[in-house]
Each structure stands twice: as structure tokens, then as C-alpha cells.
Motif scaffolding. Structure first.
Motif, short mmCIF file in Angstrom:
data_model
loop_
_atom_site.label_atom_id
_atom_site.label_comp_id
_atom_site.label_asym_id
_atom_site.label_seq_id
_atom_site.Cartn_x
_atom_site.Cartn_y
_atom_site.Cartn_z
N ALA A 79 38.97 37.87 15.29
CA ALA A 79 39.56 36.85 14.43
C ALA A 79 39.66 35.51 15.16
O ALA A 79 39.76 35.47 16.39
CB ALA A 79 40.95 37.29 13.97
N PHE A 80 39.64 34.46 14.38
CA PHE A 80 39.82 33.11 14.91
C PHE A 80 41.32 32.84 14.97
O PHE A 80 42.04 33.05 14.00
CB PHE A 80 39.13 32.10 13.99
CG PHE A 80 39.17 30.68 14.50
CD1 PHE A 80 38.24 30.23 15.43
CD2 PHE A 80 40.14 29.78 14.05
CE1 PHE A 80 38.26 28.93 15.90
CE2 PHE A 80 40.17 28.48 14.51
CZ PHE A 80 39.23 28.05 15.45
N THR A 97 35.59 31.32 24.56
CA THR A 97 35.85 32.38 23.58
C THR A 97 35.63 31.92 22.15
O THR A 97 35.62 32.75 21.23
CB THR A 97 37.29 32.88 23.69
OG1 THR A 97 38.19 31.79 23.39
CG2 THR A 97 37.58 33.40 25.09
N GLN A 98 35.49 30.61 21.95
CA GLN A 98 35.42 30.02 20.60
C GLN A 98 36.68 30.33 19.80
O GLN A 98 36.67 30.42 18.58
CB GLN A 98 34.19 30.52 19.84
CG GLN A 98 32.87 30.09 20.49
CD GLN A 98 31.67 30.55 19.70
OE1 GLN A 98 31.34 31.73 19.65
NE2 GLN A 98 31.00 29.61 19.05
N CYS A 99 37.78 30.53 20.53
CA CYS A 99 39.10 30.84 19.95
C CYS A 99 39.08 32.17 19.19
O CYS A 99 39.81 32.36 18.22
CB CYS A 99 39.59 29.72 19.05
SG CYS A 99 39.86 28.15 19.91
N LYS A 100 38.26 33.09 19.65
CA LYS A 100 38.15 34.41 19.03
C LYS A 100 38.93 35.42 19.84
O LYS A 100 38.87 35.42 21.07
CB LYS A 100 36.68 34.82 18.95
CG LYS A 100 36.42 36.12 18.21
CD LYS A 100 34.93 36.41 18.16
CE LYS A 100 34.60 37.62 17.30
NZ LYS A 100 33.15 37.90 17.23
N ARG A 105 47.23 40.31 22.67
CA ARG A 105 47.31 39.75 24.02
C ARG A 105 46.27 38.65 24.20
O ARG A 105 46.57 37.61 24.79
CB ARG A 105 47.11 40.86 25.06
CG ARG A 105 47.20 40.38 26.51
CD ARG A 105 47.30 41.55 27.46
NE ARG A 105 48.57 42.23 27.32
CZ ARG A 105 49.68 41.85 27.95
NH1 ARG A 105 49.65 40.79 28.76
NH2 ARG A 105 50.80 42.52 27.79
N GLN A 106 45.06 38.87 23.70
CA GLN A 106 44.03 37.83 23.80
C GLN A 106 44.42 36.60 22.98
O GLN A 106 44.15 35.47 23.38
CB GLN A 106 42.69 38.39 23.31
CG GLN A 106 42.08 39.42 24.24
CD GLN A 106 40.74 39.93 23.73
OE1 GLN A 106 40.21 39.46 22.73
NE2 GLN A 106 40.18 40.91 24.43
N ALA A 107 45.04 36.81 21.84
CA ALA A 107 45.47 35.70 21.00
C ALA A 107 46.51 34.85 21.71
O ALA A 107 46.45 33.61 21.71
CB ALA A 107 46.01 36.22 19.68
N ILE A 108 47.47 35.50 22.35
CA ILE A 108 48.52 34.77 23.07
C ILE A 108 47.92 34.02 24.26
O ILE A 108 48.32 32.89 24.56
CB ILE A 108 49.63 35.73 23.51
CG1 ILE A 108 50.45 36.16 22.29
CG2 ILE A 108 50.54 35.08 24.56
CD1 ILE A 108 51.51 37.19 22.58
#
Length: 263
Positions: A79-80, A97-100, A105-108
Motif C-alpha cells: 500500500a501507498f 520505497t516509493q512510499c510503499k 512497521r514499514q509504514a511507520i
């Protein structure tokens, strides 16, 4: 005009404040409203302007990580990740990451990797006693030559520019492709102008020229010189209703040498 005085107007461009009609023109998403302690923790871990907020611990983000895990699970290909206002694409990590993200944890990490955008927007929200949102959006591969920035004033389309205006794409040299793009954007604008919460706004779109050509709304931005004008110029106010593409044999002049506040 100072940002603090323009806050209510700018906040209308944020995803959490979009009307349903506008949401229907964009990508599927799940929004998560941030609690105050989570805002403080994100700013603290991001490390920019953290002197302006209360010190918080990483543990304050455990609940947010779980909520993000749940939201991202609805989008198995990833997800973006973005705030309702903007995305953290101003960092090396965001670019790579292209904000992906594939989990919470990756989102944070995306939101705490030294983003000036995230720091500014969260600090400003806190000053305005506004609860910001994080959005998990369906990941869609967008061809860079198929992104465009559109300018609407008094609900009239006064200009369309190639979004990545400093790059020329051979595919866009075709007059047939340009005519197709113009026709699709004109049709999309008819729907967009009816549901936009603002009379004056800058909106970004992505085109998909598959078997069933489609235009999707990416985001809307304030109609303000702090928003990048791409192949137009705020200095000369040359919005003439045209569709502008970068010519392969020329390199356009950059109208803003600094990273724009809104992008």
C-alpha cells in the motif's frame, strides 16, 4: 498570506475532508485518525522539529502499528502510505520505497525517516488543535509520463502540465497520444468540477490507457504559488488553458529552484 491564516482552506484539500463525490474519483483507501500521543511520537522519531513537541516513546506507536497492519492487509500487493495532507516522498527512504509498505512497521518507518513534509504538517496540525490522519492507499503502478497536474480557477480548467516536467518522454511526442490525453482529461474535468469542494484548486491525476482508458485522481493541492506550477509560471500568471508537454529536444526552465511547500 501566512499559512496559519490559510489553514482552513488548505485543510479542505486533505483526503480526510474530501466529499464522497471526490473520493469516488480516486483510489481505494483506509484512513486512520491519529491520536495526540501518536502525533507526538511520530514527530519525535522523525527527528525534525522534535523540540516543539512532548517527548514520547516508541511504545506509543504500538497501537498505531497494529491499526496499520490491519489496514494494509486489505491490500496484499502493498500500500501507498501518506498523511491526509501529503506523502513523505522528500526522503531517501521515501524515494527508494516509493512510499510503499507491506506492514505497519514499514509504514511507520516511512513516516519517521526524517521527512520535512511530515514534520511540518504534523506540527502545524498540533498548533491548530487538528487531529491529522494517515492513509493506506491501494498500490497502483503509475507510468510517470501519465501523471498530470491540472489547474482549476473559478471551476474552469486553465491549464494542464506534464507532472514530471523536467523529463521528456518519447511516448508523449505522438500527437495521437496527446489528443487522447486531452480528450480523457476534458471528460474527467466535467465530473471533477462538479464535486470539488473548492472553486480554485490544483489537482493531480494519473491516466491508464489500457483496454478501458481511465483517469484517477491522485490528490488535490491549494491553488497557491507554494504549489509547484510545473510547465506554467506563477511569476507571469501564464495559465492560458493549454496542455503543456516537455519537448524531447528541449529542457524546460525550472520556475522554482527550491523544494515547494506543496507538491
Amino acid at each position: 498570506m501566512k499559512l496559519s491564516k490559510a489553514w482552513p482552506q488548505f485543510a479542505e484539500t486533505w483526503i480526510e475532508n474530501w466529499p464522497d463525490g471526490l473520493l469516488s474519483l480516486s483510489f481505494p483507501h483506509i484512513g486512520i485518525r491519529l491520536e495526540e500521543r501518536e502525533v507526538h511520537a511520530l514527530v519525535a522519531l522523525n527527528g525534525i522539529g522534535d523540540h516543539c513537541i512532548d517527548r514520547r516513546r516508541e511504545e506509543d506507536l504500538y497501537a498505531l502499528e497494529a491499526k496499520l497492519d490491519g489496514a494494509i492487509s486489505h491490500f496484499p500487493p502493498g500500500a501507498f502510505i501518506r498523511l491526509g495532507s501529503r506523502s513523505p516522498k522528500d526522503t531517501v527512504h521515501g524515494v527508494i520505497t516509493q512510499c510503499k509498505a507491506f506492514d505497519g512497521r514499514q509504514a511507520i518507518r516511512l513516516l519517521t525517516s526524517g521527512s520535512e513534509i511530515v514534520a511540518f504538517d504534523l506540527r502545524t496540525a498540533r498548533k491548530a488543535s487538528y487531529q491529522p490522519w494517515v492513509f493506506v492507499r491501494q498500490w497502483v503502478d503509475i507510468s510517470p509520463e501519465m501523471e498530470f497536474r491540472c489547474f482549476m480557477k473559478n471551476r474552469h480548467l486553465i491549464g494542464v502540465s506534464q507532472y514530471f516536467y523536467q523529463t521528456s518522454f518519447p511516448a508523449l511526442d505522438s500527437q495521437e497520444i496527446r489528443n487522447t490525453i486531452k480528450a480523457l482529461l476534458d471528460e474527467f474535468f466535467t465530473d471533477f468540477s462538479k464535486v470539488s469542494p473548492l472553486d480554485n484548486v490544483i489537482f493531480d491525476v494519473a491516466l491508464f490507457l489500457d483496454k478501458k482508458p481511465q483517469v484517477m485522481l491522485v490528490e488535490i493541492n491549494p491553488f497557491h504559488p507554494l504549489t509547484q506550477a510545473c510547465l506554467f509560471s506563477w511569476n507571469t500568471s501564464d495559465f492560458d488553458g493549454g496542455f503543456r508537454f516537455t519537448q524531447s529536444e528541449s529542457k524546460p526552465e525550472s520556475f522554482m529552484d527550491f523544494f515547494p511547500l506543496f507538491k
